[in-house]
Design an enzyme around this catalytic site. Structure first.
Site, PDB file in Angstrom:
ATOM      1  N   PHE A  89     -15.487   3.089   6.889  1.00 48.37           N
ATOM      2  CA  PHE A  89     -14.225   3.589   6.319  1.00 48.37           C
ATOM      3  C   PHE A  89     -13.907   3.857   4.945  1.00 48.37           C
ATOM      4  O   PHE A  89     -12.708   3.890   4.695  1.00 48.37           O
ATOM      5  CB  PHE A  89     -12.981   2.723   7.284  1.00 48.37           C
ATOM      6  CG  PHE A  89     -13.288   1.328   6.918  1.00 48.37           C
ATOM      7  CD1 PHE A  89     -12.844   0.725   5.677  1.00 48.37           C
ATOM      8  CD2 PHE A  89     -13.934   0.579   7.988  1.00 48.37           C
ATOM      9  CE1 PHE A  89     -12.891  -0.701   5.622  1.00 48.37           C
ATOM     10  CE2 PHE A  89     -14.134  -0.997   7.885  1.00 48.37           C
ATOM     11  CZ  PHE A  89     -13.559  -1.446   6.714  1.00 48.37           C
ATOM     12  N   GLU A 110      -9.781  -9.587  -7.692  1.00 45.72           N
ATOM     13  CA  GLU A 110      -8.807  -8.818  -7.291  1.00 45.72           C
ATOM     14  C   GLU A 110      -7.484  -8.916  -8.603  1.00 45.72           C
ATOM     15  O   GLU A 110      -6.983  -8.073  -8.980  1.00 45.72           O
ATOM     16  CB  GLU A 110      -7.982  -9.195  -5.953  1.00 45.72           C
ATOM     17  CG  GLU A 110      -9.179  -8.342  -4.923  1.00 45.72           C
ATOM     18  CD  GLU A 110      -8.902  -8.441  -3.544  1.00 45.72           C
ATOM     19  OE1 GLU A 110      -7.755  -9.175  -3.270  1.00 45.72           O
ATOM     20  OE2 GLU A 110      -9.547  -8.214  -2.552  1.00 45.72           O
ATOM     21  N   TYR A 145     -12.191  -1.690  -4.001  1.00 45.65           N
ATOM     22  CA  TYR A 145     -12.728  -1.940  -2.543  1.00 45.65           C
ATOM     23  C   TYR A 145     -14.237  -2.069  -2.422  1.00 45.65           C
ATOM     24  O   TYR A 145     -14.944  -1.672  -1.498  1.00 45.65           O
ATOM     25  CB  TYR A 145     -12.013  -0.929  -1.214  1.00 45.65           C
ATOM     26  CG  TYR A 145     -10.572  -1.389  -0.989  1.00 45.65           C
ATOM     27  CD1 TYR A 145     -10.736  -2.631  -0.133  1.00 45.65           C
ATOM     28  CD2 TYR A 145      -9.920  -0.645  -1.236  1.00 45.65           C
ATOM     29  CE1 TYR A 145      -9.165  -3.004   0.138  1.00 45.65           C
ATOM     30  CE2 TYR A 145      -8.327  -1.060  -0.566  1.00 45.65           C
ATOM     31  CZ  TYR A 145      -8.115  -2.292  -0.003  1.00 45.65           C
ATOM     32  OH  TYR A 145      -6.745  -2.413   0.500  1.00 45.65           O
ATOM     33  N   LYS A 205       0.821  -1.202  -0.021  1.00 47.13           N
ATOM     34  CA  LYS A 205      -0.107  -0.017   0.001  1.00 47.13           C
ATOM     35  C   LYS A 205       0.787   1.302  -0.068  1.00 47.13           C
ATOM     36  O   LYS A 205       2.152   1.231  -0.080  1.00 47.13           O
ATOM     37  CB  LYS A 205      -0.994  -0.001   1.329  1.00 47.13           C
ATOM     38  CG  LYS A 205      -2.031  -1.119   1.372  1.00 47.13           C
ATOM     39  CD  LYS A 205      -2.756  -0.980   2.492  1.00 47.13           C
ATOM     40  CE  LYS A 205      -3.867  -2.373   2.336  1.00 47.13           C
ATOM     41  NZ  LYS A 205      -4.841  -2.223   3.477  1.00 47.13           N
ATOM     42  N   THR A 236      -5.564  -7.348  10.238  1.00 42.15           N
ATOM     43  CA  THR A 236      -5.675  -6.340   9.955  1.00 42.15           C
ATOM     44  C   THR A 236      -5.390  -5.225  10.683  1.00 42.15           C
ATOM     45  O   THR A 236      -4.811  -4.223  10.427  1.00 42.15           O
ATOM     46  CB  THR A 236      -7.258  -6.175   9.434  1.00 42.15           C
ATOM     47  OG1 THR A 236      -7.606  -7.131   8.698  1.00 42.15           O
ATOM     48  CG2 THR A 236      -7.656  -4.815   8.767  1.00 42.15           C
ATOM     49  N   HIS A 286      -2.048  -5.617   1.659  1.00 40.33           N
ATOM     50  CA  HIS A 286      -3.250  -6.117   1.332  1.00 40.33           C
ATOM     51  C   HIS A 286      -3.037  -7.629   0.965  1.00 40.33           C
ATOM     52  O   HIS A 286      -2.070  -7.811   0.011  1.00 40.33           O
ATOM     53  CB  HIS A 286      -3.874  -5.308   0.396  1.00 40.33           C
ATOM     54  CG  HIS A 286      -5.249  -5.913  -0.189  1.00 40.33           C
ATOM     55  ND1 HIS A 286      -6.522  -6.021   0.729  1.00 40.33           N
ATOM     56  CD2 HIS A 286      -5.362  -6.829  -1.286  1.00 40.33           C
ATOM     57  CE1 HIS A 286      -7.520  -6.730  -0.038  1.00 40.33           C
ATOM     58  NE2 HIS A 286      -6.713  -7.178  -1.114  1.00 40.33           N
ATOM     59  N   ASN A 315      -1.955  -0.122   6.988  1.00 39.49           N
ATOM     60  CA  ASN A 315      -1.526  -1.518   7.544  1.00 39.49           C
ATOM     61  C   ASN A 315      -0.533  -2.092   6.493  1.00 39.49           C
ATOM     62  O   ASN A 315      -0.444  -3.341   6.491  1.00 39.49           O
ATOM     63  CB  ASN A 315      -2.547  -2.188   8.079  1.00 39.49           C
ATOM     64  CG  ASN A 315      -3.539  -2.537   6.790  1.00 39.49           C
ATOM     65  OD1 ASN A 315      -3.590  -1.940   5.676  1.00 39.49           O
ATOM     66  ND2 ASN A 315      -4.597  -3.550   7.250  1.00 39.49           N
TER      67      ASN A 315
HETATM   68  P1  CMP Z   1      -7.226  -4.628   3.647  1.00 41.38           P
HETATM   69  O1  CMP Z   1      -6.842  -6.132   4.137  1.00 41.38           O
HETATM   70  O2  CMP Z   1      -6.657  -4.062   2.510  1.00 41.38           O
HETATM   71  O3  CMP Z   1      -9.035  -4.634   3.440  1.00 41.38           O
HETATM   72  C1  CMP Z   1      -9.566  -3.593   3.753  1.00 41.38           C
HETATM   73  C2  CMP Z   1      -8.901  -2.636   4.411  1.00 41.38           C
HETATM   74  O4  CMP Z   1      -9.823  -1.436   5.023  1.00 41.38           O
HETATM   75  C3  CMP Z   1      -7.981  -2.900   5.429  1.00 41.38           C
HETATM   76  O5  CMP Z   1      -6.885  -3.552   5.048  1.00 41.38           O
HETATM   77  C4  CMP Z   1      -7.534  -1.749   6.164  1.00 41.38           C
HETATM   78  O6  CMP Z   1      -6.736  -0.798   5.458  1.00 41.38           O
HETATM   79  C5  CMP Z   1      -9.064  -0.881   6.118  1.00 41.38           C
HETATM   80  N1  CMP Z   1      -9.800  -1.168   7.344  1.00 41.38           N
HETATM   81  C6  CMP Z   1     -10.251  -2.379   7.937  1.00 41.38           C
HETATM   82  N2  CMP Z   1     -11.008  -2.115   8.775  1.00 41.38           N
HETATM   83  C7  CMP Z   1     -10.874  -1.017   9.191  1.00 41.38           C
HETATM   84  C8  CMP Z   1     -11.356   0.013  10.222  1.00 41.38           C
HETATM   85  N3  CMP Z   1     -12.047  -0.717  11.003  1.00 41.38           N
HETATM   86  N4  CMP Z   1     -11.015   1.168  10.176  1.00 41.38           N
HETATM   87  C9  CMP Z   1     -10.401   1.860   9.115  1.00 41.38           C
HETATM   88  N5  CMP Z   1      -9.607   0.912   8.141  1.00 41.38           N
HETATM   89  C10 CMP Z   1     -10.013  -0.336   8.197  1.00 41.38           C
END
Ligand code: CMP
Length: 137
Positions: A57, A126, A49, A9, A91, A115, A112
């Protein structure tokens, strides 16, 4: 054999851990089958997404995912989907097991670093979102 999609990311690219992330996957025996760097538009991030469109979010996540370049890759191996998810960690980096990518580099539940597809169905969607059949080796 399974294929999955992974993304370094925008925060991971800024942190200079593109190679580190790929290396951790390679050390688990996963093979890189396709790889590219790109900068998503807000609309492209929303399309990727789309499953999260009702989540609170969604707006912030798609702003983040379009703020800078990302690296997308197709990884292949036995149980690639779960292996990538194990290597990434939970996550929320606060829940991520020690030694996982997110435990080591993530700074926020959203920022984070990495992905990985969460199911066979997501992996299929994807991978097709970013790569044509001719780009996967
Ligand atoms: P990812 O595994 O890419 O899948 C969805 C993304 O949404 C996740 O990683 C985070 O980057 C984001 N995400 C998931 N849960 C939350 C949350 N509670 N608040 C903010 N971002 C979130």
């Amino acid at each position: 054999m399974e294929r999955t999609l992974s993304i370094v990311k925008p925060d991971g690219v800024t942190l200079n851990v593109i190679g580190e992330v790929i290396s951790r996957f390679e050390k688990k025996g996963l093979k890189v089958k396709a790889l590219k760097m790109l900068h998503l538009s807000k609309e492209e991030a929303k399309g990727f997404y789309i499953v999260h469109k009702e989540r609170p979010f969604y707006g912030s996540l798609t702003d983040f995912m379009s703020e800078g370049p990302i690296v997308v890759m197709v990884l292949e191996g036995p149980q690639a989907i779960s292996l990538v998810r194990e290597t990434m960690g939970a996550t929320n980096y606060k829940d991520a097991a020690p030694g996982t990518i997110r435990a080591d580099f993530a700074t926020d539940i959203e920022r984070n670093v990495v992905h990985g597809s969460d199911s066979l169905e997501s992996a299929t969607f994807e991978i097709k979102y970013f790569f044509s059949a001719m780009e996967i080796f």
